[in-house]
Motif scaffolding. Structure first.
Motif, PDB file in Angstrom:
ATOM      1  N   MET A   1      52.139 -20.403 -25.736  1.00  0.00           N
ATOM      2  CA  MET A   1      52.021 -19.235 -26.184  1.00  0.00           C
ATOM      3  C   MET A   1      52.563 -19.058 -27.343  1.00  0.00           C
ATOM      4  O   MET A   1      53.759 -18.816 -28.156  1.00  0.00           O
ATOM      5  N   GLY A   2      52.186 -17.284 -27.653  1.00  0.00           N
ATOM      6  CA  GLY A   2      52.095 -16.794 -28.645  1.00  0.00           C
ATOM      7  C   GLY A   2      52.035 -17.115 -30.223  1.00  0.00           C
ATOM      8  O   GLY A   2      52.489 -16.861 -31.354  1.00  0.00           O
ATOM      9  N   LEU A   3      51.192 -18.570 -30.450  1.00  0.00           N
ATOM     10  CA  LEU A   3      51.321 -18.925 -31.275  1.00  0.00           C
ATOM     11  C   LEU A   3      49.697 -17.963 -32.374  1.00  0.00           C
ATOM     12  O   LEU A   3      50.659 -18.411 -33.523  1.00  0.00           O
ATOM     13  N   GLU A   4      49.178 -17.609 -31.577  1.00  0.00           N
ATOM     14  CA  GLU A   4      47.875 -17.146 -32.232  1.00  0.00           C
ATOM     15  C   GLU A   4      49.157 -16.499 -33.432  1.00  0.00           C
ATOM     16  O   GLU A   4      49.180 -15.759 -34.256  1.00  0.00           O
ATOM     17  N   GLY A   5      49.956 -15.145 -32.725  1.00  0.00           N
ATOM     18  CA  GLY A   5      50.642 -14.535 -33.077  1.00  0.00           C
ATOM     19  C   GLY A   5      52.193 -14.894 -34.280  1.00  0.00           C
ATOM     20  O   GLY A   5      52.167 -14.053 -35.034  1.00  0.00           O
ATOM     21  N   ILE A   6      52.246 -16.455 -34.164  1.00  0.00           N
ATOM     22  CA  ILE A   6      53.428 -16.585 -34.714  1.00  0.00           C
ATOM     23  C   ILE A   6      52.274 -17.192 -36.204  1.00  0.00           C
ATOM     24  O   ILE A   6      53.028 -16.991 -37.684  1.00  0.00           O
ATOM     25  N   PHE A   7      51.172 -17.299 -35.867  1.00  0.00           N
ATOM     26  CA  PHE A   7      50.611 -17.842 -37.444  1.00  0.00           C
ATOM     27  C   PHE A   7      49.796 -16.842 -37.449  1.00  0.00           C
ATOM     28  O   PHE A   7      49.739 -16.671 -39.477  1.00  0.00           O
ATOM     29  N   GLU A   8      49.777 -15.390 -37.664  1.00  0.00           N
ATOM     30  CA  GLU A   8      48.775 -14.774 -38.159  1.00  0.00           C
ATOM     31  C   GLU A   8      49.663 -13.919 -38.684  1.00  0.00           C
ATOM     32  O   GLU A   8      50.006 -13.687 -39.928  1.00  0.00           O
ATOM     33  N   GLN A   9      51.709 -13.980 -38.351  1.00  0.00           N
ATOM     34  CA  GLN A   9      52.692 -13.384 -38.789  1.00  0.00           C
ATOM     35  C   GLN A   9      52.834 -14.509 -40.040  1.00  0.00           C
ATOM     36  O   GLN A   9      52.690 -13.927 -41.284  1.00  0.00           O
ATOM     37  N   LEU A  10      52.608 -15.497 -40.354  1.00  0.00           N
ATOM     38  CA  LEU A  10      52.942 -16.126 -41.314  1.00  0.00           C
ATOM     39  C   LEU A  10      51.670 -16.676 -42.650  1.00  0.00           C
ATOM     40  O   LEU A  10      51.635 -15.880 -43.562  1.00  0.00           O
ATOM     41  N   TYR A  11      50.501 -16.096 -42.070  1.00  0.00           N
ATOM     42  CA  TYR A  11      49.419 -16.144 -42.605  1.00  0.00           C
ATOM     43  C   TYR A  11      49.812 -14.934 -43.716  1.00  0.00           C
ATOM     44  O   TYR A  11      49.501 -14.586 -44.984  1.00  0.00           O
ATOM     45  N   LEU A  12      50.266 -13.367 -42.919  1.00  0.00           N
ATOM     46  CA  LEU A  12      50.266 -12.174 -43.767  1.00  0.00           C
ATOM     47  C   LEU A  12      51.625 -11.927 -44.954  1.00  0.00           C
ATOM     48  O   LEU A  12      51.456 -11.162 -45.540  1.00  0.00           O
ATOM     49  N   MET A  13      52.161 -12.934 -44.470  1.00  0.00           N
ATOM     50  CA  MET A  13      53.084 -13.074 -45.171  1.00  0.00           C
ATOM     51  C   MET A  13      53.483 -13.534 -46.866  1.00  0.00           C
ATOM     52  O   MET A  13      54.404 -14.665 -47.330  1.00  0.00           O
ATOM     53  N   GLY A  14      51.717 -14.801 -46.714  1.00  0.00           N
ATOM     54  CA  GLY A  14      51.202 -15.654 -48.159  1.00  0.00           C
ATOM     55  C   GLY A  14      51.711 -16.890 -47.649  1.00  0.00           C
ATOM     56  O   GLY A  14      52.083 -17.962 -48.553  1.00  0.00           O
ATOM     57  N   ARG A  15      52.866 -17.347 -46.666  1.00  0.00           N
ATOM     58  CA  ARG A  15      52.932 -18.384 -46.673  1.00  0.00           C
ATOM     59  C   ARG A  15      51.437 -20.223 -46.025  1.00  0.00           C
ATOM     60  O   ARG A  15      50.770 -19.341 -45.168  1.00  0.00           O
ATOM     61  N   ARG A  16      51.356 -20.660 -47.795  1.00  0.00           N
ATOM     62  CA  ARG A  16      50.219 -21.607 -47.239  1.00  0.00           C
ATOM     63  C   ARG A  16      51.236 -22.512 -46.116  1.00  0.00           C
ATOM     64  O   ARG A  16      51.817 -23.319 -45.715  1.00  0.00           O
ATOM     65  N   PRO A  17      50.110 -23.542 -45.103  1.00  0.00           N
ATOM     66  CA  PRO A  17      50.980 -24.302 -44.506  1.00  0.00           C
ATOM     67  C   PRO A  17      51.839 -25.558 -44.775  1.00  0.00           C
ATOM     68  O   PRO A  17      52.601 -25.535 -44.298  1.00  0.00           O
ATOM     69  N   GLU A  18      51.784 -25.818 -46.159  1.00  0.00           N
ATOM     70  CA  GLU A  18      52.580 -26.904 -46.930  1.00  0.00           C
ATOM     71  C   GLU A  18      53.986 -26.026 -46.855  1.00  0.00           C
ATOM     72  O   GLU A  18      54.872 -26.470 -47.425  1.00  0.00           O
ATOM     73  N   GLU A  19      53.597 -24.430 -47.387  1.00  0.00           N
ATOM     74  CA  GLU A  19      55.162 -24.499 -46.965  1.00  0.00           C
ATOM     75  C   GLU A  19      56.041 -23.875 -45.977  1.00  0.00           C
ATOM     76  O   GLU A  19      57.456 -23.360 -46.329  1.00  0.00           O
ATOM     77  N   ALA A  20      55.118 -24.304 -44.459  1.00  0.00           N
ATOM     78  CA  ALA A  20      56.058 -23.744 -43.552  1.00  0.00           C
ATOM     79  C   ALA A  20      56.647 -24.650 -43.196  1.00  0.00           C
ATOM     80  O   ALA A  20      56.106 -26.024 -42.801  1.00  0.00           O
ATOM     81  N   SER A  21      57.880 -24.941 -42.883  1.00  0.00           N
ATOM     82  CA  SER A  21      58.729 -26.028 -42.246  1.00  0.00           C
ATOM     83  C   SER A  21      58.149 -27.004 -40.952  1.00  0.00           C
ATOM     84  O   SER A  21      58.119 -25.710 -40.448  1.00  0.00           O
TER      85      SER A  21
END
Length: 97
Positions: A34-54
């Motif tokens: 549950m909730g992954l869409e919102g989590i990923f949207e938050q990371l995207y809006l913060m400008g976090r690229r996939p390689e920057e998210a641990s």
């Protein structure tokens, strides 16, 4: 990341709104989260690229909405699956812009 279920057995998984199905671990067990869409949207809006998210960060955020056992090997499996799902989400978002 796909909200459509990925069946890996004799029966199809239900298509439940808000649930994203990931394949986790070496056996590629399908897990609904549950909730992954919102989590990923938050990371995207913060400008976090996939390689920057641990992996640890992704697992920590996913734990807000989901049970993930606190075992290093399990956390590593979930981290890898979540990172792949976020990379797919990010790629889709970038294609739209």
């Amino acid at each position: 990341m796909s909200e459509k279920p990925i069946a890996n057995g004799a029966c199809c998984l239900p298509n439940v709104s808000g649930v994203t199905y990931l394949q986790v671990g070496p056996r590629q067990v399908t897990i609904g989260m549950m909730g992954l869409e919102g989590i990923f949207e938050q990371l995207y809006l913060m400008g976090r690229r996939p390689e920057e998210a641990s992996d640890a960060e992704l697992v920590g955020m996913a734990r807000t909405f989901n049970y993930i056992p606190e075992r290093p090997s399990t956390e590593a499996d979930y981290g890898e699956a979540l990172r792949k799902a976020y990379a797919a989400f990010y790629a889709r978002k970038e294609q739209k812009t």
